[in-house]
Enzyme design. Structure first.
Site, PDB file in Angstrom:
ATOM      1  N   GLY A  12     -17.984 -57.014  15.463  1.00  0.00           N
ATOM      2  CA  GLY A  12     -18.966 -57.604  16.218  1.00  0.00           C
ATOM      3  C   GLY A  12     -19.775 -58.919  16.271  1.00  0.00           C
ATOM      4  N   ASN A  14     -18.981 -61.437  18.751  1.00  0.00           N
ATOM      5  CA  ASN A  14     -18.902 -62.051  19.608  1.00  0.00           C
ATOM      6  C   ASN A  14     -19.932 -61.048  20.158  1.00  0.00           C
ATOM      7  OD1 ASN A  14     -16.825 -64.000  19.963  1.00  0.00           O
ATOM      8  ND2 ASN A  14     -16.006 -63.133  18.546  1.00  0.00           N
ATOM      9  N   ARG A  66      -1.552 -41.475  23.368  1.00  0.00           N
ATOM     10  CA  ARG A  66      -1.830 -42.547  24.290  1.00  0.00           C
ATOM     11  C   ARG A  66      -2.281 -41.852  25.880  1.00  0.00           C
ATOM     12  NH1 ARG A  66      -4.102 -47.385  22.206  1.00  0.00           N
ATOM     13  NH2 ARG A  66      -3.475 -46.899  20.522  1.00  0.00           N
ATOM     14  N   ASN A 108     -11.670 -61.685  28.511  1.00  0.00           N
ATOM     15  CA  ASN A 108     -11.250 -60.977  26.701  1.00  0.00           C
ATOM     16  C   ASN A 108     -11.215 -62.413  26.267  1.00  0.00           C
ATOM     17  OD1 ASN A 108     -10.275 -60.121  24.527  1.00  0.00           O
ATOM     18  ND2 ASN A 108      -8.244 -61.356  25.702  1.00  0.00           N
ATOM     19  N   HIS A 110     -10.120 -65.230  22.912  1.00  0.00           N
ATOM     20  CA  HIS A 110      -8.455 -65.271  22.013  1.00  0.00           C
ATOM     21  C   HIS A 110      -8.821 -65.961  20.845  1.00  0.00           C
ATOM     22  CE1 HIS A 110      -5.012 -64.314  20.730  1.00  0.00           C
ATOM     23  NE2 HIS A 110      -4.808 -65.024  20.677  1.00  0.00           N
ATOM     24  N   GLU A 148      -2.004 -57.457  33.766  1.00  0.00           N
ATOM     25  CA  GLU A 148      -1.689 -56.415  32.808  1.00  0.00           C
ATOM     26  C   GLU A 148      -0.996 -57.640  31.750  1.00  0.00           C
ATOM     27  OE1 GLU A 148       0.591 -54.016  35.390  1.00  0.00           O
ATOM     28  OE2 GLU A 148      -1.431 -53.973  36.174  1.00  0.00           O
ATOM     29  N   ASP A 151      -2.787 -61.371  27.109  1.00  0.00           N
ATOM     30  CA  ASP A 151      -2.965 -62.891  26.913  1.00  0.00           C
ATOM     31  C   ASP A 151      -2.993 -63.738  28.070  1.00  0.00           C
ATOM     32  OD1 ASP A 151      -5.022 -61.978  24.739  1.00  0.00           O
ATOM     33  OD2 ASP A 151      -3.133 -62.764  23.363  1.00  0.00           O
ATOM     34  N   ALA A 180     -16.397 -72.304  18.567  1.00  0.00           N
ATOM     35  CA  ALA A 180     -16.015 -72.328  19.770  1.00  0.00           C
ATOM     36  C   ALA A 180     -16.120 -70.925  21.044  1.00  0.00           C
ATOM     37  CB  ALA A 180     -14.233 -72.571  19.640  1.00  0.00           C
ATOM     38  N   GLU A 181     -15.708 -69.359  19.687  1.00  0.00           N
ATOM     39  CA  GLU A 181     -16.015 -67.935  20.268  1.00  0.00           C
ATOM     40  C   GLU A 181     -17.473 -67.978  20.987  1.00  0.00           C
ATOM     41  OE1 GLU A 181     -13.684 -65.335  19.361  1.00  0.00           O
ATOM     42  OE2 GLU A 181     -13.078 -66.383  17.566  1.00  0.00           O
TER      43      GLU A 181
HETATM   44  C1  GAR Z   1     -12.293 -62.366  17.876  1.00  0.00           C
HETATM   45  O1  GAR Z   1     -12.528 -63.536  16.539  1.00  0.00           O
HETATM   46  C2  GAR Z   1     -12.012 -62.461  18.564  1.00  0.00           C
HETATM   47  O2  GAR Z   1     -11.248 -64.035  19.291  1.00  0.00           O
HETATM   48  C3  GAR Z   1     -10.580 -62.314  18.224  1.00  0.00           C
HETATM   49  O3  GAR Z   1     -11.210 -61.211  17.086  1.00  0.00           O
HETATM   50  C4  GAR Z   1     -11.570 -61.217  16.348  1.00  0.00           C
HETATM   51  C5  GAR Z   1     -13.463 -59.972  16.240  1.00  0.00           C
HETATM   52  O4  GAR Z   1     -14.084 -60.893  16.239  1.00  0.00           O
HETATM   53  N1  GAR Z   1     -10.234 -60.884  19.350  1.00  0.00           N
HETATM   54  C6  GAR Z   1      -8.648 -60.627  19.386  1.00  0.00           C
HETATM   55  O5  GAR Z   1      -7.828 -61.363  18.434  1.00  0.00           O
HETATM   56  C7  GAR Z   1      -8.016 -60.202  20.663  1.00  0.00           C
HETATM   57  N2  GAR Z   1      -6.962 -60.480  20.739  1.00  0.00           N
HETATM   58  P1  GAR Z   1     -15.766 -60.183  15.911  1.00  0.00           P
HETATM   59  O6  GAR Z   1     -15.862 -58.483  15.792  1.00  0.00           O
HETATM   60  O7  GAR Z   1     -16.559 -60.352  15.357  1.00  0.00           O
HETATM   61  O8  GAR Z   1     -16.576 -60.423  17.324  1.00  0.00           O
END
Ligand code: GAR
Length: 207
Positions: A12, A14, A66, A108, A110, A148, A151, A180-181
């Site tokens: 978590g 992000n 599911r 999202n 990525h 759908e 990515d 970046a993120e």
């Molecule tokens: C992040 O790097 C995010 O971009 C990636 O998972 C990580 C979660 O980290 N997401 C993906 O790969 C989605 N395809 P976080 O829980 O510390 O935010």
């Protein structure tokens, strides 16, 4: 006020960047109405509760299959009545019914420059392992709308990050997050909350 629901699976960081950006006034016009994790024990739930945000888990393990999970998950999402759903490291495939119901209202993050290193099997640390295996010199992160195909939705923002010769998957992951993120995702939410994004012909325009 944009009501934002954040979906998480792991640490978590992000989510924390979003919480901090709201607290610092870098994301405006936004209320974080809830956090849902597919995992009961993750640090993300603690981060949310520490910030006073309602946080719950809905685990596939608690359902027969599911289809049952998807139905229960969507019902939980609906309870929060979100204007925007943010996938912040959410590693479960989004049910089709949810993508349709929340069309243009799910984004999202990525950890690569899409269309590189994305799609089925590319998530979390694996993305950085593949980037290092391929020997790319530049990677980065992408924020996009969710449709759908995995990515594949309209790209909102991307930022490039250098790959260093002595990088490990872990060191590269951290640099992509820091450079970046943790910047792109809060910025995208603020842009949406303040009406600065429009999707025209499947492409995002900043207005
Ligand atoms: C992040 O790097 C995010 O971009 C990636 O998972 C990580 C979660 O980290 N997401 C993906 O790969 C989605 N395809 P976080 O829980 O510390 O935010």
């Amino acid at each position: 006020m944009l009501s934002v629901l954040v979906l998480v699976s792991g640490g978590g960081t992000n989510l924390q960047a979003i919480i901090d950006a709201v607290a610092a006034g870098k994301i405006t016009n936004t209320e974080l109405v809830g956090v849902i994790s597919n995992n009961k024990t993750v640090k993300s739930l603690e981060r949310a509760r520490n910030a006073g945000i309602p946080a719950i888990s809905v685990s596939p393990k608690d359902y027969a299959d599911r289809a049952e999970f998807n139905e229960a998950f969507l019902a939980k999402v609906d309870e929060f009545q979100p204007d925007l759903i943010v996938l912040a490291g959410f590693l479960v495939a989004i049910p089709q019914a949810m993508v349709q119901k929340y069309s243009n209202r799910i984004i999202n993050i990525h950890p690569s420059l899409i269309p590189s290193f994305c799609g089925v099997g590319y998530y979390g640390l694996k993305v950085h392992e593949k980037a290092l295996e391929r020997g790319v010199k530049i990677t980065g992160a992408t924020v996009h709308y969710v449709i759908e195909g995995m990515d594949e939705g309209p790209i909102i923002a991307q930022k490039a990050v250098a790959v260093l010769e002595d990088d490990t998957p872990e060191s590269l992951q951290l640099r992509v997050m820091e450079e970046a993120e943790w910047l792109l995702l809060p910025q995208a939410i603020d842009d949406i909350a303040n009406g600065r994004l429009q999707v025209v012909d499947g492409k995002v325009k900043h207005v």
